[in-house]
Design a protein around this motif. Sequence first.
Motif, PDB file in Angstrom:
ATOM      1  N   GLU A  59     -37.577   6.796  17.203  1.00 22.20           N
ATOM      2  CA  GLU A  59     -38.910   6.207  17.370  1.00 22.20           C
ATOM      3  C   GLU A  59     -38.947   5.215  18.521  1.00 22.20           C
ATOM      4  OE1 GLU A  59     -38.264   7.690  13.332  1.00 22.20           O
ATOM      5  OE2 GLU A  59     -37.186   6.124  14.422  1.00 22.20           O
ATOM      6  N   GLU A  60     -37.840   4.522  18.767  1.00 25.52           N
ATOM      7  CA  GLU A  60     -37.781   3.583  19.887  1.00 25.52           C
ATOM      8  C   GLU A  60     -37.574   4.311  21.214  1.00 25.52           C
ATOM      9  OE1 GLU A  60     -35.268   0.129  19.350  1.00 25.52           O
ATOM     10  OE2 GLU A  60     -35.709   0.092  17.202  1.00 25.52           O
ATOM     11  N   ILE A  61     -36.762   5.341  21.213  1.00 22.93           N
ATOM     12  CA  ILE A  61     -36.479   6.096  22.437  1.00 22.93           C
ATOM     13  C   ILE A  61     -37.729   6.827  22.915  1.00 22.93           C
ATOM     14  CG2 ILE A  61     -35.095   7.964  23.434  1.00 22.93           C
ATOM     15  CD1 ILE A  61     -32.990   7.095  21.204  1.00 22.93           C
ATOM     16  N   GLU A  62     -38.520   7.319  21.971  1.00 23.31           N
ATOM     17  CA  GLU A  62     -39.743   8.043  22.316  1.00 23.31           C
ATOM     18  C   GLU A  62     -40.746   7.178  23.068  1.00 23.31           C
ATOM     19  OE1 GLU A  62     -40.201  11.378  18.823  1.00 23.31           O
ATOM     20  OE2 GLU A  62     -40.959   9.361  18.420  1.00 23.31           O
ATOM     21  N   LYS A  63     -40.572   5.873  23.030  1.00 23.61           N
ATOM     22  CA  LYS A  63     -41.494   4.955  23.716  1.00 23.61           C
ATOM     23  C   LYS A  63     -41.140   4.753  25.184  1.00 23.61           C
ATOM     24  CE  LYS A  63     -42.527   2.524  19.456  1.00 23.61           C
ATOM     25  NZ  LYS A  63     -42.274   1.313  18.672  1.00 23.61           N
ATOM     26  N   LEU A  64     -40.000   5.286  25.614  1.00 22.09           N
ATOM     27  CA  LEU A  64     -39.640   5.187  27.033  1.00 22.09           C
ATOM     28  C   LEU A  64     -40.748   5.793  27.883  1.00 22.09           C
ATOM     29  CD1 LEU A  64     -35.886   6.233  26.957  1.00 22.09           C
ATOM     30  CD2 LEU A  64     -36.782   4.055  27.783  1.00 22.09           C
ATOM     31  N   PRO A  65     -41.076   5.170  29.007  1.00 24.11           N
ATOM     32  CA  PRO A  65     -42.163   5.691  29.856  1.00 24.11           C
ATOM     33  C   PRO A  65     -42.002   7.175  30.228  1.00 24.11           C
ATOM     34  CG  PRO A  65     -41.450   3.549  30.648  1.00 24.11           C
ATOM     35  CD  PRO A  65     -40.497   3.940  29.546  1.00 24.11           C
ATOM     36  N   ASP A  66     -40.754   7.614  30.429  1.00 24.00           N
ATOM     37  CA  ASP A  66     -40.518   9.002  30.828  1.00 24.00           C
ATOM     38  C   ASP A  66     -40.707   9.992  29.683  1.00 24.00           C
ATOM     39  OD1 ASP A  66     -39.683   8.443  33.564  1.00 24.00           O
ATOM     40  OD2 ASP A  66     -37.957   7.498  32.615  1.00 24.00           O
ATOM     41  N   LEU A  67     -40.702   9.510  28.460  1.00 22.11           N
ATOM     42  CA  LEU A  67     -40.823  10.399  27.304  1.00 22.11           C
ATOM     43  C   LEU A  67     -42.136  10.260  26.543  1.00 22.11           C
ATOM     44  CD1 LEU A  67     -37.265  10.265  25.687  1.00 22.11           C
ATOM     45  CD2 LEU A  67     -38.257  12.099  27.034  1.00 22.11           C
ATOM     46  N   LYS A  68     -42.740   9.091  26.579  1.00 25.16           N
ATOM     47  CA  LYS A  68     -43.836   8.802  25.662  1.00 25.16           C
ATOM     48  C   LYS A  68     -45.006   9.782  25.751  1.00 25.16           C
ATOM     49  CE  LYS A  68     -46.136   5.130  28.239  1.00 25.16           C
ATOM     50  NZ  LYS A  68     -46.486   3.733  28.224  1.00 25.16           N
ATOM     51  N   GLU A  69     -45.249  10.371  26.909  1.00 22.91           N
ATOM     52  CA  GLU A  69     -46.345  11.332  27.053  1.00 22.91           C
ATOM     53  C   GLU A  69     -45.881  12.786  26.934  1.00 22.91           C
ATOM     54  OE1 GLU A  69     -49.450  10.281  27.079  1.00 22.91           O
ATOM     55  OE2 GLU A  69     -48.729   8.213  27.097  1.00 22.91           O
ATOM     56  N   ASN A  70     -44.594  12.994  26.789  1.00 25.80           N
ATOM     57  CA  ASN A  70     -44.052  14.354  26.719  1.00 25.80           C
ATOM     58  C   ASN A  70     -44.244  14.911  25.307  1.00 25.80           C
ATOM     59  OD1 ASN A  70     -42.235  16.615  26.476  1.00 25.80           O
ATOM     60  ND2 ASN A  70     -41.200  15.880  28.304  1.00 25.80           N
ATOM     61  N   PRO A  71     -44.920  16.045  25.166  1.00 29.61           N
ATOM     62  CA  PRO A  71     -45.137  16.599  23.825  1.00 29.61           C
ATOM     63  C   PRO A  71     -43.847  17.036  23.131  1.00 29.61           C
ATOM     64  CG  PRO A  71     -45.885  18.140  25.511  1.00 29.61           C
ATOM     65  CD  PRO A  71     -45.507  16.870  26.210  1.00 29.61           C
ATOM     66  N   PHE A  72     -42.762  17.173  23.882  1.00 26.76           N
ATOM     67  CA  PHE A  72     -41.476  17.583  23.323  1.00 26.76           C
ATOM     68  C   PHE A  72     -40.520  16.407  23.133  1.00 26.76           C
ATOM     69  CE2 PHE A  72     -43.177  21.413  25.231  1.00 26.76           C
ATOM     70  CZ  PHE A  72     -42.959  22.349  24.240  1.00 26.76           C
ATOM     71  N   LYS A  73     -41.020  15.183  23.186  1.00 23.18           N
ATOM     72  CA  LYS A  73     -40.135  14.006  23.153  1.00 23.18           C
ATOM     73  C   LYS A  73     -39.227  13.986  21.936  1.00 23.18           C
ATOM     74  CE  LYS A  73     -43.878  11.200  21.396  1.00 23.18           C
ATOM     75  NZ  LYS A  73     -45.112  10.747  21.972  1.00 23.18           N
ATOM     76  N   ARG A  74     -39.741  14.319  20.776  1.00 29.62           N
ATOM     77  CA  ARG A  74     -38.903  14.314  19.561  1.00 29.62           C
ATOM     78  C   ARG A  74     -37.833  15.398  19.676  1.00 29.62           C
ATOM     79  NH1 ARG A  74     -39.318  11.873  14.306  1.00 29.62           N
ATOM     80  NH2 ARG A  74     -40.236  10.338  15.695  1.00 29.62           N
ATOM     81  N   ARG A  75     -38.233  16.580  20.115  1.00 29.35           N
ATOM     82  CA  ARG A  75     -37.291  17.689  20.239  1.00 29.35           C
ATOM     83  C   ARG A  75     -36.214  17.389  21.276  1.00 29.35           C
ATOM     84  NH1 ARG A  75     -34.308  21.208  17.787  1.00 29.35           N
ATOM     85  NH2 ARG A  75     -33.759  22.934  19.123  1.00 29.35           N
ATOM     86  N   ILE A  76     -36.591  16.779  22.394  1.00 33.04           N
ATOM     87  CA  ILE A  76     -35.618  16.411  23.420  1.00 33.04           C
ATOM     88  C   ILE A  76     -34.563  15.492  22.810  1.00 33.04           C
ATOM     89  CG2 ILE A  76     -35.294  15.064  25.544  1.00 33.04           C
ATOM     90  CD1 ILE A  76     -38.102  16.172  26.412  1.00 33.04           C
ATOM     91  N   CYS A  77     -35.003  14.494  22.079  1.00 34.48           N
ATOM     92  CA  CYS A  77     -34.061  13.558  21.447  1.00 34.48           C
ATOM     93  C   CYS A  77     -33.172  14.279  20.442  1.00 34.48           C
ATOM     94  CB  CYS A  77     -34.813  12.406  20.784  1.00 34.48           C
ATOM     95  SG  CYS A  77     -35.601  11.283  21.970  1.00 34.48           S
ATOM     96  N   GLN A  78     -33.732  15.206  19.683  1.00 37.26           N
ATOM     97  CA  GLN A  78     -32.932  15.955  18.701  1.00 37.26           C
ATOM     98  C   GLN A  78     -31.847  16.775  19.396  1.00 37.26           C
ATOM     99  OE1 GLN A  78     -36.107  18.114  16.811  1.00 37.26           O
ATOM    100  NE2 GLN A  78     -36.300  16.622  15.155  1.00 37.26           N
ATOM    101  N   VAL A  79     -32.209  17.429  20.485  1.00 36.82           N
ATOM    102  CA  VAL A  79     -31.247  18.273  21.205  1.00 36.82           C
ATOM    103  C   VAL A  79     -30.095  17.448  21.763  1.00 36.82           C
ATOM    104  CG1 VAL A  79     -30.962  19.668  23.309  1.00 36.82           C
ATOM    105  CG2 VAL A  79     -32.820  20.176  21.707  1.00 36.82           C
ATOM    106  N   PHE A  80     -30.379  16.250  22.238  1.00 38.13           N
ATOM    107  CA  PHE A  80     -29.329  15.438  22.849  1.00 38.13           C
ATOM    108  C   PHE A  80     -28.591  14.543  21.871  1.00 38.13           C
ATOM    109  CE2 PHE A  80     -31.565  16.832  26.599  1.00 38.13           C
ATOM    110  CZ  PHE A  80     -30.511  17.122  27.444  1.00 38.13           C
ATOM    111  N   SER A  81     -29.096  14.362  20.668  1.00 40.88           N
ATOM    112  CA  SER A  81     -28.366  13.532  19.704  1.00 40.88           C
ATOM    113  C   SER A  81     -27.212  14.329  19.123  1.00 40.88           C
ATOM    114  CB  SER A  81     -29.292  13.013  18.605  1.00 40.88           C
ATOM    115  OG  SER A  81     -29.781  14.055  17.808  1.00 40.88           O
ATOM    116  N   HIS A  82     -26.071  13.695  18.983  1.00 46.97           N
ATOM    117  CA  HIS A  82     -24.865  14.406  18.548  1.00 46.97           C
ATOM    118  C   HIS A  82     -25.008  14.980  17.142  1.00 46.97           C
ATOM    119  CE1 HIS A  82     -24.266  10.308  17.097  1.00 46.97           C
ATOM    120  NE2 HIS A  82     -23.534  10.838  16.147  1.00 46.97           N
TER     121      HIS A  82
END
Length: 189
Positions: A59-82
């Motif tokens: 929830e905090e990472i999704e607020k980054l300016p580069d991610l906050k408007e991306n509709p895939f922000k949650r999925r991007i974080c899921q893919v990169f989280s170990h």
Amino acid sequence: MGNKVVTFTEQQLEDYQDCTFFTRKEILRVFKRFRDVNPELIPKSMTENQAHTIILPVEEIEKLPDLKENPFKRRICQVFSHDGSGNLTFEDFLDMMSVFSEAAPRDIKAWYAFRIYDLDDDKYIGREDLLEATKLLTAGQLHEDEREEIVTSVLDEADVDGDGKLSFMDFEHVVARAPDFVSTFHIRV
């Protein structure tokens, strides 16, 4: 001479350089961006253990300016989280930023883009993945029949073997014909 804070050991920096597309300076800039998300949680100096144990919530990472408007922000974080949760350690974050960097090659970017669109993690981008992706990309503004039409068109164009889903090879073939793919799959460091 002064009280200079050492963020990483020399060995850590060398290791990070070896496994990313970043210089030392860029690694330190990525760390600053990571730390800026929650400075109370992330120390100025990271021990070897902390770089892969201190976790920022998705929830905090999704607020980054580069991610906050991306509709895939949650999925991007899921893919990169170990662990697939979306919560990121510094090392997860560094991997993500490395893949999205200008220096990352097209094939690496394509692999991660494929994983992001493979919403059900079955190693294919199927009809349901494409329907959900069109819903996310259009902010739910299209009717289901319009999304179905787009998905059918995508599969007709990209599904080389006609099995009703896109393998990584199918996806890579599409990406190879998209001249702006590398420039759009990018986050500036």
